[in-house]
Scaffold this motif. Structure first.
Motif, mmCIF file in Angstrom:
data_model
loop_
_atom_site.group_PDB
_atom_site.id
_atom_site.type_symbol
_atom_site.label_atom_id
_atom_site.label_comp_id
_atom_site.label_asym_id
_atom_site.label_seq_id
_atom_site.Cartn_x
_atom_site.Cartn_y
_atom_site.Cartn_z
ATOM 1 N N TYR A 3 0.836 -1.187 0.000
ATOM 2 C CA TYR A 3 0.000 0.000 0.000
ATOM 3 C C TYR A 3 0.875 1.243 0.000
ATOM 4 O O TYR A 3 2.079 1.190 0.304
ATOM 5 C CB TYR A 3 -0.908 0.014 1.221
ATOM 6 C CG TYR A 3 -1.939 -1.112 1.204
ATOM 7 C CD1 TYR A 3 -2.944 -1.128 0.241
ATOM 8 C CD2 TYR A 3 -1.880 -2.128 2.155
ATOM 9 C CE1 TYR A 3 -3.862 -2.157 0.224
ATOM 10 C CE2 TYR A 3 -2.809 -3.152 2.137
ATOM 11 C CZ TYR A 3 -3.797 -3.158 1.169
ATOM 12 O OH TYR A 3 -4.709 -4.175 1.143
ATOM 13 N N ALA A 4 0.257 2.340 -0.305
ATOM 14 C CA ALA A 4 0.969 3.636 -0.265
ATOM 15 C C ALA A 4 1.380 3.934 1.167
ATOM 16 O O ALA A 4 0.957 3.264 2.116
ATOM 17 C CB ALA A 4 0.068 4.741 -0.820
ATOM 18 N N SER A 5 2.114 4.929 1.310
ATOM 19 C CA SER A 5 2.703 5.233 2.608
ATOM 20 C C SER A 5 1.731 5.847 3.597
ATOM 21 O O SER A 5 2.045 5.968 4.776
ATOM 22 C CB SER A 5 3.887 6.207 2.408
ATOM 23 O OG SER A 5 3.428 7.406 1.750
ATOM 24 N N HIS A 6 0.495 6.202 3.174
ATOM 25 C CA HIS A 6 -0.450 6.838 4.097
ATOM 26 C C HIS A 6 -0.805 5.848 5.217
ATOM 27 O O HIS A 6 -1.140 4.681 4.970
ATOM 28 C CB HIS A 6 -1.714 7.286 3.352
ATOM 29 C CG HIS A 6 -2.538 8.259 4.153
ATOM 30 N ND1 HIS A 6 -3.303 7.898 5.212
ATOM 31 C CD2 HIS A 6 -2.677 9.621 4.045
ATOM 32 C CE1 HIS A 6 -3.906 8.941 5.718
ATOM 33 N NE2 HIS A 6 -3.521 10.027 5.007
ATOM 34 N N PRO A 7 -0.740 6.280 6.453
ATOM 35 C CA PRO A 7 -0.973 5.352 7.591
ATOM 36 C C PRO A 7 -2.369 4.744 7.628
ATOM 37 O O PRO A 7 -2.575 3.703 8.267
ATOM 38 C CB PRO A 7 -0.738 6.251 8.805
ATOM 39 C CG PRO A 7 -0.890 7.649 8.318
ATOM 40 C CD PRO A 7 -0.408 7.654 6.879
ATOM 41 N N ALA A 8 -3.365 5.321 6.973
ATOM 42 C CA ALA A 8 -4.729 4.772 6.992
ATOM 43 C C ALA A 8 -4.774 3.388 6.371
ATOM 44 O O ALA A 8 -5.575 2.530 6.768
ATOM 45 C CB ALA A 8 -5.690 5.713 6.269
ATOM 46 N N ARG A 50 -11.726 9.058 6.814
ATOM 47 C CA ARG A 50 -10.368 9.446 6.411
ATOM 48 C C ARG A 50 -10.128 9.266 4.919
ATOM 49 O O ARG A 50 -9.019 9.498 4.427
ATOM 50 C CB ARG A 50 -9.349 8.639 7.213
ATOM 51 C CG ARG A 50 -9.445 8.883 8.716
ATOM 52 C CD ARG A 50 -8.432 8.101 9.484
ATOM 53 N NE ARG A 50 -7.057 8.557 9.177
ATOM 54 C CZ ARG A 50 -5.961 8.002 9.694
ATOM 55 N NH1 ARG A 50 -6.099 6.970 10.549
ATOM 56 N NH2 ARG A 50 -4.763 8.453 9.388
ATOM 57 N N GLU A 53 -8.552 12.033 3.031
ATOM 58 C CA GLU A 53 -7.130 12.340 3.276
ATOM 59 C C GLU A 53 -6.225 11.623 2.279
ATOM 60 O O GLU A 53 -5.050 11.980 2.115
ATOM 61 C CB GLU A 53 -6.734 11.934 4.702
ATOM 62 C CG GLU A 53 -7.544 12.595 5.805
ATOM 63 C CD GLU A 53 -7.183 12.030 7.171
ATOM 64 O OE1 GLU A 53 -6.225 11.217 7.224
ATOM 65 O OE2 GLU A 53 -7.839 12.391 8.174
ATOM 66 N N ILE A 54 -6.771 10.566 1.640
ATOM 67 C CA ILE A 54 -5.970 9.739 0.748
ATOM 68 C C ILE A 54 -5.742 10.494 -0.572
ATOM 69 O O ILE A 54 -6.677 11.091 -1.114
ATOM 70 C CB ILE A 54 -6.657 8.393 0.490
ATOM 71 C CG1 ILE A 54 -6.998 7.705 1.824
ATOM 72 C CG2 ILE A 54 -5.769 7.492 -0.370
ATOM 73 C CD1 ILE A 54 -5.814 7.437 2.698
ATOM 74 N N PRO A 55 -4.550 10.455 -1.107
ATOM 75 C CA PRO A 55 -4.285 11.075 -2.415
ATOM 76 C C PRO A 55 -5.252 10.529 -3.467
ATOM 77 O O PRO A 55 -5.597 9.334 -3.442
ATOM 78 C CB PRO A 55 -2.835 10.679 -2.718
ATOM 79 C CG PRO A 55 -2.228 10.458 -1.380
ATOM 80 C CD PRO A 55 -3.327 9.886 -0.525
ATOM 81 N N GLU A 58 -4.860 7.136 -5.104
ATOM 82 C CA GLU A 58 -4.889 5.934 -4.269
ATOM 83 C C GLU A 58 -6.258 5.686 -3.598
ATOM 84 O O GLU A 58 -6.437 4.685 -2.900
ATOM 85 C CB GLU A 58 -3.815 6.043 -3.174
ATOM 86 C CG GLU A 58 -2.402 6.163 -3.744
ATOM 87 C CD GLU A 58 -1.367 6.351 -2.660
ATOM 88 O OE1 GLU A 58 -1.782 6.607 -1.492
ATOM 89 O OE2 GLU A 58 -0.170 6.238 -2.951
ATOM 90 N N ARG A 59 -7.200 6.601 -3.829
ATOM 91 C CA ARG A 59 -8.500 6.468 -3.133
ATOM 92 C C ARG A 59 -9.277 5.209 -3.559
ATOM 93 O O ARG A 59 -9.964 4.585 -2.748
ATOM 94 C CB ARG A 59 -9.343 7.713 -3.404
ATOM 95 C CG ARG A 59 -8.886 8.919 -2.614
ATOM 96 C CD ARG A 59 -9.724 10.126 -2.926
ATOM 97 N NE ARG A 59 -9.193 11.315 -2.224
ATOM 98 C CZ ARG A 59 -9.615 12.552 -2.424
ATOM 99 N NH1 ARG A 59 -10.584 12.778 -3.316
ATOM 100 N NH2 ARG A 59 -9.083 13.560 -1.769
#
Length: 348
Positions: A3-8, A50, A53-55, A58-59
């Protein structure tokens, strides 16, 4: 899956792993799971919040992950809920303590009319009378004409009738004498029958009268049958039913189908003939009508009145039951009041 680096993303994956590993084996844990994961303030609700908040690139992937987590959480909850309910139902169907007293089964009771009807039949069967039956819807011939009720005869007014058609040829039988006519038409003497059954009369319902009730009528036809035979038969019945010390008396009366005709009284079985409310202080109680079969009735039924004679009698079963059990209102027999019927448990 990377996954992308977003903590969610990591939080959603961790929640999915926890869902798979959680054991929901009691109702309390199940409810805690519902509130923590699926509730309005639960973890899934927060993760969906959240999403913004995701780019943008990547949503879509994050949304698919959240849907997977939601489906797994709902599946886990429903399966655990079904398992717990099945276990609870099974535990409620356990074998009871066999040492505990069971639920009581109340004994039923025969209707007093049925009790009296059976007693009457048993008494007469012991002296050779057999049962005969017939239809409750009759024609004019069997109900009236064959019994010396010619058209326009005043005697027809003695019985208010329920007619079934405009030509008044079909009716609800007003007495069970119709059965006697049918027996005499189809059977050669000697004849010795009793005919119990329901009859109908267009009367105002009161404490002493009803539009339907039950009768038992008897008929004996043979050579040399006399009034003495009638008297002795009725004396036997009265003593068997009311007691061995019962006395009888016959009073002259009138019926179109018998000649001579009489009313039978029995000595009051309540006061022994001394006088009481049941016998109206007379010492006597009327129970039935009777007489020698009119020769014309025998001829109407195809029986040679020069060779054969006979007697007949008839009584209302409700009247006999009212006397026997000191019941003052005939309507109670058709009320089906359990409190009344329970009194006769074991009386059959």
């Amino acid at each position: 899956m990377e996954y992308a680096s977003h903590p969610a993303f990591a939080e959603a994956q961790k929640l999915l792993d926890n869902i798979h590993q959680t054991q929901l084996n009691d109702a309390e844990k199940l409810e805690q799971f519902r509130i923590a994961v699926l509730g309005s303030k639960g973890q899934l609700k927060n993760l969906f919040a959240r999403l913004r908040e995701i780019p943008p690139a990547e949503r879509k992937v994050f949304g698919q992950l959240l849907n997977t987590v939601k489906q797994e959480a709902e599946k886990k909850y429903q399966q655990a809920k079904a398992t717990l309910e099945a276990a609870r139902s099974s535990s409620q169907q356990h074998i009871p303590d066999l040492s505990m007293p069971g639920d009581p089964i109340e004994t039923g009771a025969r209707h007093p009319v049925s009790i009296v009807r059976k007693n009457i039949i048993q008494i007469f069967s012991r002296i050779g009378f057999t049962l005969a039956d017939g239809p409750e819807i009759e024609d004019d011939w069997h109900n009236f004409s064959a019994l010396n009720f010619p058209p326009d005869h005043p005697a027809r007014d003695m019985q208010d009738t329920f007619f079934l058609s405009e030509n008044q040829n079909w009716l609800l039988r007003t007495h069970t004498s119709t059965v006697q006519v049918r027996v005499m038409e189809n059977q050669k003497p000697p004849i010795r029958v009793i005919c119990p059954g329901r009859v109908y009369r267009n009367e105002t319902i009161s404490a002493r009268a009803h539009c339907y009730f039950h009768q038992v009528e008897g008929l004996y036809v043979d050579k040399n049958v006399s009034f003495a035979d009638l008297k002795q038969t009725l004396l036997y019945f009265s003593r068997e039913f009311f007691g061995k010390d019962t006395r009888i008396r016959l009073r002259p009366s009138y019926f179109p189908f018998t000649e001579p005709s009489a009313e039978l009284d029995v000595s009051c079985f309540i006061c022994g003939g001394q006088g009481c409310a049941v016998c109206k202080n007379s010492g006597w109680v009327e129970i039935l009508g009777c007489g020698m079969v009119d020769p014309q009735v025998l001829e109407n039924c195809g029986i040679n009145s020069d060779v054969y004679t006979g007697f007949a009698f008839g009584m209302g079963i409700e009247r006999i039951a009212m006397l026997k059990y000191q019941i003052k209102d005939i309507r109670i027999f058709s009320d089906n009041d359990i409190r009344f019927l329970k009194q006769f448990a074991g009386a059959w």
